[in-house]
Design a protein around this motif. Structure first.
Motif, PDB file in Angstrom:
ATOM      1  N   SER A   1      10.519  22.583  65.165  1.00 39.87           N
ATOM      2  CA  SER A   1      11.686  22.401  66.031  1.00 39.87           C
ATOM      3  C   SER A   1      12.134  23.715  66.639  1.00 39.87           C
ATOM      4  CB  SER A   1      12.838  21.788  65.239  1.00 39.87           C
ATOM      5  OG  SER A   1      13.315  22.717  64.287  1.00 39.87           O
ATOM      6  N   GLN A   2      11.686  24.830  66.043  1.00 45.34           N
ATOM      7  CA  GLN A   2      12.109  26.137  66.548  1.00 45.34           C
ATOM      8  C   GLN A   2      11.085  27.211  66.185  1.00 45.34           C
ATOM      9  OE1 GLN A   2      15.730  27.213  64.515  1.00 45.34           O
ATOM     10  NE2 GLN A   2      14.878  26.759  62.523  1.00 45.34           N
ATOM     11  N   GLU A   3      11.316  28.426  66.656  1.00 40.57           N
ATOM     12  CA  GLU A   3      10.411  29.543  66.411  1.00 40.57           C
ATOM     13  C   GLU A   3      10.273  29.820  64.907  1.00 40.57           C
ATOM     14  OE1 GLU A   3      13.022  29.510  68.420  1.00 40.57           O
ATOM     15  OE2 GLU A   3      12.525  30.434  70.358  1.00 40.57           O
ATOM     16  N   SER A   4       9.063  30.217  64.485  1.00 38.97           N
ATOM     17  CA  SER A   4       8.838  30.660  63.102  1.00 38.97           C
ATOM     18  C   SER A   4       8.309  32.083  63.179  1.00 38.97           C
ATOM     19  CB  SER A   4       7.790  29.787  62.413  1.00 38.97           C
ATOM     20  OG  SER A   4       8.287  28.509  62.199  1.00 38.97           O
ATOM     21  N   TYR A   5       8.981  32.976  62.500  1.00 40.03           N
ATOM     22  CA  TYR A   5       8.664  34.391  62.680  1.00 40.03           C
ATOM     23  C   TYR A   5       7.779  34.963  61.582  1.00 40.03           C
ATOM     24  CZ  TYR A   5      12.324  33.984  66.137  1.00 40.03           C
ATOM     25  OH  TYR A   5      13.062  33.599  67.217  1.00 40.03           O
ATOM     26  N   THR A   6       6.809  35.754  61.982  1.00 40.35           N
ATOM     27  CA  THR A   6       5.965  36.475  61.038  1.00 40.35           C
ATOM     28  C   THR A   6       5.496  37.774  61.679  1.00 40.35           C
ATOM     29  OG1 THR A   6       3.880  36.454  59.809  1.00 40.35           O
ATOM     30  CG2 THR A   6       3.946  35.110  61.794  1.00 40.35           C
TER      31      THR A   6
ATOM     32  N   GLU B   1       5.583  44.352  65.437  1.00 40.77           N
ATOM     33  CA  GLU B   1       6.626  43.893  66.375  1.00 40.77           C
ATOM     34  C   GLU B   1       6.025  42.903  67.370  1.00 40.77           C
ATOM     35  OE1 GLU B   1       9.320  48.011  66.550  1.00 40.77           O
ATOM     36  OE2 GLU B   1       7.692  47.714  67.985  1.00 40.77           O
ATOM     37  N   SER B   2       4.795  43.188  67.797  1.00 40.45           N
ATOM     38  CA  SER B   2       4.120  42.292  68.741  1.00 40.45           C
ATOM     39  C   SER B   2       3.998  40.894  68.142  1.00 40.45           C
ATOM     40  CB  SER B   2       2.740  42.856  69.082  1.00 40.45           C
ATOM     41  OG  SER B   2       2.011  41.938  69.856  1.00 40.45           O
ATOM     42  N   SER B   3       3.664  40.853  66.860  1.00 41.44           N
ATOM     43  CA  SER B   3       3.528  39.586  66.165  1.00 41.44           C
ATOM     44  C   SER B   3       4.877  38.866  66.088  1.00 41.44           C
ATOM     45  CB  SER B   3       2.982  39.861  64.759  1.00 41.44           C
ATOM     46  OG  SER B   3       3.035  38.707  63.973  1.00 41.44           O
ATOM     47  N   TYR B   4       5.879  39.581  65.632  1.00 38.54           N
ATOM     48  CA  TYR B   4       7.201  38.970  65.431  1.00 38.54           C
ATOM     49  C   TYR B   4       7.755  38.421  66.747  1.00 38.54           C
ATOM     50  CZ  TYR B   4      11.742  38.336  63.209  1.00 38.54           C
ATOM     51  OH  TYR B   4      12.875  37.791  62.688  1.00 38.54           O
ATOM     52  N   ASP B   5       7.572  39.188  67.800  1.00 29.97           N
ATOM     53  CA  ASP B   5       8.138  38.818  69.097  1.00 29.97           C
ATOM     54  C   ASP B   5       7.166  38.053  69.997  1.00 29.97           C
ATOM     55  OD1 ASP B   5      10.715  39.692  68.789  1.00 29.97           O
ATOM     56  OD2 ASP B   5      10.331  41.708  69.554  1.00 29.97           O
ATOM     57  N   ALA B   6       6.072  37.545  69.425  1.00 30.35           N
ATOM     58  CA  ALA B   6       5.080  36.807  70.223  1.00 30.35           C
ATOM     59  C   ALA B   6       5.758  35.756  71.100  1.00 30.35           C
ATOM     60  CB  ALA B   6       4.070  36.132  69.298  1.00 30.35           C
ATOM     61  N   TRP B   7       6.767  35.112  70.547  1.00 27.39           N
ATOM     62  CA  TRP B   7       7.465  34.014  71.222  1.00 27.39           C
ATOM     63  C   TRP B   7       8.100  34.428  72.541  1.00 27.39           C
ATOM     64  CZ3 TRP B   7       7.050  29.396  68.687  1.00 27.39           C
ATOM     65  CH2 TRP B   7       6.623  29.462  67.350  1.00 27.39           C
ATOM     66  N   ILE B   8       8.595  35.647  72.574  1.00 23.68           N
ATOM     67  CA  ILE B   8       9.318  36.053  73.797  1.00 23.68           C
ATOM     68  C   ILE B   8       8.567  37.103  74.594  1.00 23.68           C
ATOM     69  CG2 ILE B   8      11.635  35.448  73.006  1.00 23.68           C
ATOM     70  CD1 ILE B   8      11.970  38.495  72.348  1.00 23.68           C
ATOM     71  N   LYS B   9       7.525  37.708  74.003  1.00 24.98           N
ATOM     72  CA  LYS B   9       6.828  38.766  74.738  1.00 24.98           C
ATOM     73  C   LYS B   9       5.360  38.440  75.001  1.00 24.98           C
ATOM     74  CE  LYS B   9      10.119  42.376  73.831  1.00 24.98           C
ATOM     75  NZ  LYS B   9      10.322  43.809  73.614  1.00 24.98           N
ATOM     76  N   PHE B  10       4.537  38.374  73.948  1.00 25.66           N
ATOM     77  CA  PHE B  10       3.097  38.161  74.181  1.00 25.66           C
ATOM     78  C   PHE B  10       2.840  36.872  74.960  1.00 25.66           C
ATOM     79  CE2 PHE B  10      -1.227  36.843  73.127  1.00 25.66           C
ATOM     80  CZ  PHE B  10      -1.900  37.979  73.524  1.00 25.66           C
TER      81      PHE B  10
END
Ligand code: ZN
Length: 601
Positions: free
Chosen positions: A302-307, A360-369
């Motif tokens: 239902s939402q972003e999952s961060y790793t 950081e690239s991994s964590y922010d994949a949702w909004i950046k990569f």
């Protein structure tokens, strides 16, 4: 038919509509919640699949039931005693590995984009009836999916099943008139189904992929974690590319020219491109489909999952996708070096590697990569390519530290034994301890720097011990990808420091690199460059026109920004050095040769 039953029909190929019916024998009597995922595992972006739900209604005991929408992806049913049937259409015109696509030539869907999840009943078995479009035109259509069959015949429409919702959405389904070939690896049946117009040499592909699959099955150890495996391949136009991994299948989109034909016997860059896409997705069967970040167990769709760990799941996978091809002797050592050099070039050419760490690239994949814009090359680094370079460096480092006793292979196998095989999520940071257990504290220091700083990795020193020379040079054009070093090159070509595409209005700037002379002069993304020192810039030769000047020369560039003519004074002082080249050392020591042999064989 199980207590949870889905019926999906390729109802209207011309309207691109799948019709889905979900029947719950025992819905929550206090009000059943139904959710359509906002994202699909493996692709870390909110896609809001609910946007494609065109009409939705429900009934129970021949009475229409009004469902209430409680957020963008969720419906709530009023309290009732079952059964409950929900009927809806899904618009399917997304030709990607992530969504659903239906026309008169074929149908394809990922469960995440079409199957509502009955919240609270996720762990229950479900049955799925898959139906062809009606009409004579579709008599020849078959089904390709790794979803276990209930009563459907092999490749037939009919009843399939899944042991829970997570499994249900992890078996994409292709329907149409695809070409099929089968092979066995580790006693497991593998099939390749190719959709789209193509002249692929299926036997050749099967022969090569068999080597890859057997290698990885042996690598992780028998028995393999799946009972059947399916490569769903779609042949597309030039540039078509994409892949998505699943537990017992993968979807690969590839340019038609990357598939070998029967007259085409050599192992060229095109076919290697296809094979390493397949080997990438296949390696994921273990690494990310079973060895998973703890944050993905279970997936919250239902939402972003961060790793922070995607450098392990995509980086290691990207490293092994190429390595397997040389270890199985599908490609030559030179071809392998070329692939490594291309990966390194992709890292070194981005100024963003100095701004964002791989974690950081991994964590922010949702909004950046996954949401790259014109400034992405300046701002981000890919956890695929940088992750692959870290994997390479770790592998070489472990081998050197332990005199070839341990390597990254041991790390990956331990991840499988301790986490994947046991269905246990990998906690954040744990992989560092595992890697350290095969090396020493210098590995920890190395990893801290690789993962949490933006310093470049010292590949040159590492490669040297394997009899391989690593060097960086100035590119001769934007298209250059790096590769095998062939000759000494004293290129000192100046460049504006932009990427651009020809357009009717001029050379349209895409990215202006950080610290480039174009940036210092004020040239910006979207500008259309038309002349240099009052000479028209040529659509095909503009890079050469710029490179005819010497370092330090001042030039006037004219350009349009929107409809306004702009003039820029540019001092040509930008000479980036990012093309990575690798070559085998002329006089390697026996120890270097031994290191190299143990690594690549
Ligand atoms: Zn991947």
């Amino acid at each position: 038919m199980h207590n949870i039953h889905y019926k999906i029909q390729a109802a209207s190929p011309t309207e691109h509509l799948f019709k889905v019916e979900l029947t719950l024998k025992n819905p929550d009597p206090n009000g059943q919640t139904l959710l359509l995922p906002a994202w699909i595992p493996g692709s870390y972006m909110i896609r809001d699949f609910a946007k494609n739900v065109v009409s939705l209604y429900a009934h129970s005991h021949n009475q229409l039931i009004k469902l209430k929408k409680i957020n963008k992806s969720t419906w709530l049913c009023p309290p009732l005693n079952g059964p409950l049937t929900v009927v809806y259409e899904v618009y399917a015109w997304d030709l990607s590995v992530r969504g659903a696509h239906l026309d008169t030539t074929h149908g394809f869907f990922n469960g995440a984009s079409v199957f509502l999840c009955p919240v609270g009943l996720e762990d229950h078995m479900c049955s799925v009836e898959i139906l062809a479009p009606e009409g004579n035109n579709y008599q020849e259509w078959k089904v390709a999916t790794s979803m276990p069959r209930l009563t459907a015949k092999e490749h037939g429409f009919g009843m399939y099943q899944a042991s829970n919702y997570d499994e249900l959405i992890d078996h994409p389904v292709e329907m149409g008139c695809f070409t099929l070939v089968a092979f066995y690896a580790g006693e497991i049946k593998h099939e390749i189904a190719v959709t789209g117009k193509h002249r692929a040499n299926m036997e050749r592909i099967a022969q090569d992929l068999k080597k890859v699959c057997e290698y990885f099955i042996r690598f992780f150890g028998l028995p393999a974690p799946m009972e059947y495996y399916l490569f769903l391949v779609m042949a597309l136009h030039k540039g078509g590319y994409g892949g998505l991994e699943h537990r017992a299948s993968c979807t690969c989109h590839i340019a038609r020219e990357d598939l070998p034909t029967s007259v085409h016997q050599i192992m060229d860059d095109h076919y290697i491109n296809f094979l390493n896409l397949c080997s990438h997705e296949y390696f994921h069967t273990w690494n990310v489909k079973r060895i998973k970040p703890e944050a993905f167990m279970p997936y919250d769709l239902s939402q972003e999952s961060y790793t922070e760990q995607l450098w392990v799941f995509e980086g290691f996978t990207a490293y092994y996708q190429d390595l397997v091809l040389i270890r199985t002797e599908i490609i030559s050592p030179e071809q392998y070096l070329k692939l490594l050099a291309e990966t390194c070039t992709k890292v070194w050419r981005l100024p963003g590697r100095k701004k964002q760490t791989v974690t950081e690239s991994s964590y922010d994949a949702w909004i950046k990569f996954y949401k790259q814009d014109e400034n992405a090359p300046n701002a981000i680094i890919s956890y695929y390519t940088k992750g692959a370079v870290i994997a390479l460096a770790l592998d070489l480092k472990l081998r050197l530290l332990t005199n070839n006793q341990y390597s990254l292979d041991d790390v990956v196998k331990k991840l499988w034994q301790d986490y994947g095989k046991k269905n246990k999520g990998l906690p954040e940071g744990r992989v560092i301890e595992i890697i350290e257990s095969f090396g020493d504290e210098t590995i920890r220091t190395f990893l801290q720097k690789a993962l949490y700083s933006t310093d470049d990795l010292d590949l040159k020193t590492l490669f040297h011990e394997f009899g391989i020379e690593f060097s960086l040079r100035i590119p001769s054009s934007l298209k250059e990808k790096g590769g095998i070093k062939t000759k000494e090159d004293n290129l000192t070509k100046v460049s504006l420091g932009i990427t651009a595409v020809p357009s009717e209005a001029g050379i349209r700037v895409q990215t202006v690199f950080t610290d480039s002379c174009a940036q210092k002069a004020g040239i910006s993304s979207g500008d259309s460059l038309i002349s240099i020192n009052h000479i028209k810039l040529d659509n095909k030769a503009w890079e050469t026109q710029v490179a005819q000047y010497e370092k330090g020369d001042n030039v006037i560039i004219h350009a349009f920004r929107r409809d306004e003519l702009m003039s820029f004074e540019v001092t040509l002082d930008f000479i980036p050095t990012y093309i990575c080249e690798l070559s085998f050392a002329d006089e390697p020591t026996p120890k270097m040769l031994e290191n190299r042999f143990k690594w690549l064989h």
